[in-house]
Design an enzyme around this catalytic site. Structure first.
Site, PDB file in Angstrom:
ATOM      1  N   ASP A 187     -17.582  -0.513 -63.984  1.00 10.21           N
ATOM      2  CA  ASP A 187     -18.343  -1.457 -64.797  1.00 10.21           C
ATOM      3  C   ASP A 187     -18.425  -0.849 -66.193  1.00 10.21           C
ATOM      4  O   ASP A 187     -18.149   0.347 -66.396  1.00 10.21           O
ATOM      5  CB  ASP A 187     -19.730  -1.720 -64.207  1.00 10.21           C
ATOM      6  CG  ASP A 187     -20.329  -3.012 -64.777  1.00 10.21           C
ATOM      7  OD1 ASP A 187     -19.836  -3.502 -65.819  1.00 10.21           O
ATOM      8  OD2 ASP A 187     -21.296  -3.537 -64.196  1.00 10.21           O
TER       9      ASP A 187
HETATM   10  C1  BGC Z   1     -21.569  -6.245 -66.498  1.00 12.87           C
HETATM   11  C2  BGC Z   1     -20.308  -6.765 -65.841  1.00 12.87           C
HETATM   12  C3  BGC Z   1     -19.405  -7.337 -66.891  1.00 12.87           C
HETATM   13  C4  BGC Z   1     -19.127  -6.283 -67.936  1.00 12.87           C
HETATM   14  C5  BGC Z   1     -18.213  -6.748 -69.064  1.00 12.87           C
HETATM   15  C6  BGC Z   1     -21.268  -5.311 -67.633  1.00 12.87           C
HETATM   16  O1  BGC Z   1     -22.417  -4.972 -68.326  1.00 12.87           O
HETATM   17  O2  BGC Z   1     -22.358  -5.591 -65.541  1.00 12.87           O
HETATM   18  O3  BGC Z   1     -20.614  -7.710 -64.877  1.00 12.87           O
HETATM   19  O4  BGC Z   1     -18.226  -7.807 -66.314  1.00 12.87           O
HETATM   20  O5  BGC Z   1     -20.338  -5.869 -68.518  1.00 12.87           O
HETATM   21  O6  BGC Z   1     -18.877  -7.636 -69.896  1.00 12.87           O
END
Ligand code: BGC
Length: 712
Positions: free
Chosen positions: A228
């Site tokens: 993530d």
């Molecule tokens: C979120 C993800 C997301 C990623 C990219 C993260 O903060 O938890 O779900 O895909 O950011 O935006």
């Protein structure tokens, strides 16, 4: 792609670049070897393709179709919906040149207050797995990859960057890992995104048991595991555990660690190579030129309304619905004009079109009568972004105070009140017995207004069923005492989550899992066992076309389901062969590790913990100034969906700041806040002025990225 040749020709510096992202949503291209960059975008219920090839927050994205969120689509119990939605989103991905969609999110709804529940499907692993798998199939059928997220036990937001989900092996295997297992085995996703949190004391981004033993060895996953955004702690430990790609990347420190690790032997070359091969395969399969054929935005807008109508759950109806064209209506509630159709955070889409209930009512010439002169009152309410957002958990399960007051005032008039609800999760409904009807739209996407109109006026018949229990009050939820309150999130209720708990302990609920009314009636036979299948006959005994769900429970757990659509008088027999039951006995033991002390502050401390010292407060306020500025400029924008998104974005920013740590900020911010700054923050907060300054001025030496070399 000639994998073997590339693996031989890639230098170790190029490999270190290949296993990390760049410019927020891309992999690093290696121009010298003609390895292109792969482009990713959120996800999950539409496309958030940032304008320009750089991170510009969650608000500046290309127009795209905002479909109903997972909380809604799960309530349709119809995987065809997520499949069609997936296909449509993939068409938009192709159009914008996006190669992998960051979704679906398939975490179990452990507690109704989790701020991201709107993005997740269900409290039940089979329902979440089936709906998620269909979305994956839909997206990937059009040649676009997915990233199934957030693996694993990512069920709360308040401590999102450092939280430690403590659960027994049995709880993980029987509940929380199940949707991922189902999707990996049935839909073969291109990638899986590991979660921010720790599981039993190890960060998911370095969790070998999860990323390698379970995901790859047991389930046979052969794609890419990405982090993530900002979830990497120790890059070398991550590579060894099976984390292929670091996102968003551009962190000099991670490349430094990799190069040093290879040099001193602490990172075996095979581990780096394994990650490179997985990433190269993914690039080979999914990088394609953007599709020159324009998207049929109108068709996608129509699809969004069709899905929304199939998802809405009629929670109560004493006969007031469907409305008749002759009914004189008084229409109230802020959400009539200002529909909440999506959640706040990384999934926020810049809608290509927008139809609010007001737009739909106006298009049909529905008049708003005064209160004295009406037959029925329609109230449009629900959770707004202030109450529900990625980045923090809800404080309680209540509707906004102002709405509760307005509903009470309207009830006092003595006319039937219909509540049209929006929001991503259950709310307490203290007035439930007094209202005539409740139609729950959840977060219905950009054409939710049309769907609401059609359902209220009987052009369509509600057929959604709850994919989660609606408790009477928050105190009835098994994890209510401890949820979201500290770093350690102890899953002491085990698998007794949602209906598994309420049913076993006979706890009365407002609306049970699987519940939803219709304007017609259905008769269902008992399930009969025929060989290894179970059969049930459903007959539409009413006078309208409608949808109904056959729900098969075995030993108190959902074992299969199927949605059917029947004309009046029509019957059908549903046949379900349940998935074989997992009879493995797993340990119920919980290993609770002590929480880290709040002082001294470390790079892993929660950002709010900086406020414990004088210097920390100065740093905290300095960072918060930037957020306040963003809030102010959003406020000044002219009214409209763009302002709404900017305000939402600013709120989101404010919320995630508190749950951030100096480390997660640095892992997210690339060169703007390098790792040594995070260390400097911690030192200064602890009063170590000189050590802090030394951290700030020290530079992390790392070779140029291949793209930088080329530009130079
Ligand atoms: C979120 C993800 C997301 C990623 C990219 C993260 O903060 O938890 O779900 O895909 O950011 O935006």
């Amino acid at each position: 792609m000639d994998m073997e040749r590339l693996m031989q020709e890639l230098s170790v510096e190029e490999k270190a670049a290949l296993v990390s992202g760049t410019d927020a949503f891309y992999t690093n291209a290696i121009p010298g070897l003609s390895i292109p960059a792969l482009s990713m975008a959120d996800g999950p219920h539409g496309l958030r393709k940032q304008i320009g090839n750089f991170d510009n927050g969650v608000t500046e994205s290309e127009p795209a179709t905002s479909f109903p969120t997972a909380a809604a689509t799960a309530s349709s119990w119809n995987p065809e919906n997520t499949k069609k939605m997936g296909e449509a989103i993939a068409e938009e991905c192709r159009y914008y040149g996006v190669h992998t969609l960051l979704g679906p999110g398939v975490n179990i709804k452990r507690n109704p207050l989790c701020g991201r529940n709107f993005e997740y499907f269900s409290e039940d692993p089979l329902l979440a797995g089936v709906m998620g798998a269909a979305e994956v199939e839909g997206v990937q059928s059009k040649g676009v990859g997915v990233s199934v997220k957030h693996f694993a036990l990512n069920n709360s937001e308040n401590y999102r960057f450092m939280g430690n989900s403590i659960a027994s092996e049995n709880t993980m295997r029987k509940l929380y890992l199940k949707p991922f297992e189902y999707i990996v085995k049935h839909a073969h996703p291109a990638t899986v995104m590991c979660a921010y949190n720790q599981v039993n004391g190890t960060f998911c981004s370095e969790h070998k048991q999860l990323l390698t033993d379970v995901l790859r060895k047991e389930w046979g996953f052969d794609g890419v595991v990405m982090s993530d955004w900002g979830a990497v702690h120790d890059r070398v430990a991550g590579l060894k555990a099976g984390l292929d790609l670091e996102m968003p990347g551009d962190t000099a420190i991670c490349r430094r660690w990799i190069l040093d690790g290879i040099k001193d032997g602490t990172l075996p070359t095979e581990d780096l190579d394994k990650a490179c091969r997985n990433i190269l395969n993914w690039i080979d399969n999914y990088v394609k030129p953007a599709d020159p054929v324009p998207v049929d935005w109108d068709a996608h807008h129509t699809l969004a309304a069709e899905i929304a109508a199939d998802c809405a759950v009629l929670l109560k109806n004493d006969g007031v619905l469907p409305l008749k064209g002759t009914d004189k209506l008084h229409i109230a509630g802020e959400l009539f004009e200002n529909m909440r159709y999506q959640g706040a955070g990384s999934s926020m889409i810049h809608p290509a079109r927008l139809t609010t209930p007001k737009d739909a009512f106006d298009a049909h010439g529905v008049r708003n009568h005064s209160v004295e002169d009406c037959d029925t009152i329609l109230y449009f309410g629900g959770l707004t972004d202030e109450y529900e957002s990625e980045g923090c958990d809800r404080e309680n399960m209540k509707l906004p105070e102002k709405q509760l007051e307005e509903i009470d005032m309207l009830l006092a008039i003595g006319k039937p009140v219909v509540l049209v609800l929006f929001g991503g999760s259950p709310v307490e409904l203290p007035f439930c017995d007094k209202v005539g009807a409740i139609l729950n739209m959840y977060l219905p996407g950009q054409n939710g207004g049309k769907a609401a109109y059609e359902l209220l006026f009987g052009e369509k018949n509600p057929s959604g069923k709850l994919a989660e229990t609606w408790p009477l009050k928050y105190e009835d939820v098994p994890s209510h005492e401890t949820f979201g309150k500290s770093v350690n999130e102890v899953y002491s209720e085990g698998t007794e989550v949602g209906y598994r708990y309420y049913q076993k302990h006979n706890i009365p609920v407002r609306f049970p899992f699987g519940f939803g009314l219709s304007y017609t009636t259905f008769a269902k036979t008992e399930w009969t066992k025929v060989g290894d299948a179970y059969e049930q006959t459903i007959t539409n005994t009413g006078d309208r076309f409608g949808g109904e769900v056959a729900e098969l429970f075995i030993d108190g757990e959902l074992a299969g389901f199927q949605k059917v659509y029947l004309h009046p008088g029509e019957s059908t027999t549903v046949r379900i062969v349940p998935e074989p039951k997992d009879e493995t006995v797993w340990s119920d033991e919980l290993t609770i590790t002590p929480e880290p002390p709040r002082l001294p502050v470390t790079i892993e401390s929660r950002f709010t913990d900086l406020k414990q010292t004088f210097m920390g407060r100065i740093l905290y306020n300095a960072v918060m100034l930037v957020v306040k500025k963003q809030m102010k400029s959003a406020d000044k924008m002219p009214d409209g969906p763009e302002k709404d998104n900017a305000v939402k974005g600013a709120f989101f920013m404010k919320r995630i700041m508190d749950s951030n740590s100096p480390r997660s900020m640095s892992m997210c911010a690339g060169s703007q806040m390098p790792y040594n700054f995070a260390q400097g923050f911690a030192e200064l907060t602890n009063g170590h002025l000189f050590k802090g300054i030394r951290c700030f001025i020290k530079k992390i030496n790392v070779p140029k990225l291949p793209k930088e070399e080329q530009n130079a």
